[in-house]
Design an enzyme around this catalytic site. Structure first.
Site, short mmCIF file in Angstrom:
data_model
loop_
_atom_site.label_atom_id
_atom_site.label_comp_id
_atom_site.label_asym_id
_atom_site.label_seq_id
_atom_site.Cartn_x
_atom_site.Cartn_y
_atom_site.Cartn_z
N GLY A 60 57.09 54.52 60.06
CA GLY A 60 56.81 53.92 61.82
C GLY A 60 58.35 54.21 62.36
N SER A 61 58.33 55.71 62.58
CA SER A 61 59.62 56.24 63.31
C SER A 61 59.63 55.67 64.82
CB SER A 61 59.51 57.72 63.35
OG SER A 61 60.30 58.14 64.55
#
Lengths: 132, 373
Positions: A60-61
């Site tokens: 989940g950058s």
């Protein structure tokens, strides 16, 4: 040895593998001028420039979509990226920067591939080849 | 992902812009296991501030040669386009920001510069849209019942140019079911800020213990999306899809109380941009009293002109009402020490993005702080 892959960002590249075993969103931690990984990870201090960058996936950058584009512009982008399960922000960043990105869903590949191996990423026909 | 013949053709188009945009949609679709694309009725693009996209981003946007196929709106910029000098914005910043806006204009994007596009043109219930402003996404899904995922800036642009977006996530009815019941007490913006961290990507089903205003729900959603990843909520008896699913059995309670104090030298309202109703409420709360501190309100140019009489009265009381920007995306906020807000989203972003201290108070407290001096 050839492995089938899912094409996320199209293209073709060859190069030396740089392998991370960690599930991290380290793209935010790459120096955009040098391509050197600065974030704490098993790749810290190594450059991604010109490599076939291999890591399991993103976490989940929160980094912007333009990180890969900046690396590309500065001539220090990886030649291609191979993930087990990629993450949309990295995927879109790769498309915009014109960097091939594929998903390989095969444990054998991730067990075999080592940093320094030669690889061919064919993100037109859908395979990754380990040349050694 | 399944592509129609026409979509296949676009993916292999001679036109590089069409090809790239299609590649972006396919990349997003493949990574989210979408089965196909779906037609959209509108798009809303974020990533407008020059600070944010930088030279590389600007160069990429400039390389695009095409037109959007659906009505497409744009998020706030870093300044009021007319009154930027009054805000203390530099000439350099102005010029770079205008370059970004010109690129979007060339693509056919409406330069509305607001995070509340739903006050300009409201999507219909059930419509598929591709929006990229986190607070507007929550609003559209929850309060309107339109359907959008959390699109990235370039993704929404690509969707606008193709007129479609990958069909997954919240575009599919069954994925819109609530996952946790949350009882909310106190201030909604504060509850959103606290709740976002706890709820992460849950779809909460809210139960309130009092009547709530539309703009309070807006502040709640914005705060949830800022401190967490919320894309949608249901509110019992209020939002259009609250009865469509089984009520989740897991229950928690959140108390909307934020203790954050400093001596404010600026008070700001309008994150997200204020509605006409909020402007009227502020005027009523001021009750003819002049502000003795810098008091800035941010709203869209459309609401500003619709409520010109209210704005005029506010300005005679010393309030400044700006358009096109907000306290979070504009560098203008940086020269202050302590900024007071009634927004959980601004509370979340101001310390890191503008390097200022923040104080939190509800709308009434913000107004009282401004008049007491």
């Amino acid at each position: 040895m050839k492995f089938k892959c899912k094409i996320v960002s199209r293209g073709y590249a060859e190069g030396e593998a740089l392998v991370s075993r960690e599930h991290i969103s380290f793209l935010g931690g790459v120096d955009k001028d040098t391509g050197v990984v600065v974030a704490d990870s098993d790749l810290k201090g190594q450059s991604v420039a010109g490599k076939i960058l291999i890591f399991p996936g993103g976490k989940g950058s929160t980094v912007g979509t333009y990180v890969l584009l900046n690396l590309k512009k500065n001539g220090v982008a990886p030649n291609a990226i191979v993930n087990r399960k990629t993450e949309p922000i990295i995927a879109v960043g790769a498309v915009i920067a014109g960097i091939p990105l594929v998903e390989v869903n095969d444990e054998v590949f991730f067990e075999m591939v080592k940093t320094g191996d030669r690889l061919r990423v064919d993100a037109k026909n859908g395979y990754v080849e380990l040349i050694k | 992902m399944y592509l129609t013949k026409e979509e296949e053709r676009m993916l292999n188009s001679e036109n590089e812009t069409i090809r790239k945009c299609m590649e972006i949609l396919v990349a997003v679709g493949e990574t989210n296991d979408a089965e196909r694309l779906v037609e959209i009725t509108s798009a809303h693009i974020s990533g407008v501030s020059y600070d944010n996209i930088g030279d590389a981003g600007l160069e990429w946007l400039e390389s695009l040669d095409g037109r959007v196929r659906v009505p497409t709106t744009l998020n706030p910029a870093g300044m009021d386009l007319k009154r930027w000098r009054e805000m203390g914005i530099s000439e350099d910043f102005y010029e770079n920001q205008m370059k970004v806006l010109e690129v979007f204009e060339k693509l056919g994007v409406e330069i509305v510069l607001t995070c509340t596009p739903y006050y300009l043109s409201r999507p219909k219930f059930g419509e598929h849209i591709a929006w990229a402003e986190s607070s507007a996404i929550v609003y559209a899904n929850s309060i309107i019942g339109a359907r959008t995922n959390r699109e990235c800036g370039p993704c929404a642009l690509a969707a606008a140019i193709i007129g479609k977006t990958p069909y997954y996530g919240l575009h599919i009815k069954e994925n819109r079911a609530p996952t946790i019941t949350v009882k909310i007490k106190g201030n909604l913006a504060a509850a959103g800020y606290i709740g976002g961290k706890e709820l992460k990507d849950e779809i909460p089903y809210f139960v309130f213990e009092r009547e709530v205003e539309e703009w309070e729900l807006k502040l709640l959603g914005a705060a949830l999306a800022a401190s967490g990843n919320t894309v949608m909520f249901h509110a019992e008896g209020i939002t259009p899809e609250w009865e469509d699913f089984e009520k989740p059995s897991e229950k928690i309670e959140i108390s909307g109380e934020l203790k954050a104090e400093c001596e404010p030298d600026l008070i700001t309202i309008g994150c997200p941009h204020t509605s006409g109703q909020e402007l009227e409420t502020i005027l009523k709360l001021l009750d003819g009293r002049k502000v003795k501190k810098e008091f800035w309100i941010f709203t869209s140019r459309k609401v500003f002109s619709e409520k010109r009489d209210v704005v005029k009265k506010l300005e005679t009381l010393g309030v400044k009402v700006f358009n096109d920007t907000c306290m979070v995306v504009s560098p203008a906020t940086q020269r202050f020490e302590c900024v007071m807000v009634n927004s959980g989203k601004a509370f979340n972003y101001l310390p890191s993005m503008r390097k200022v201290n923040v104080a939190f108070g509800n709308l009434k407290r913000c107004v009282e702080e401004a008049v007491k001096g």
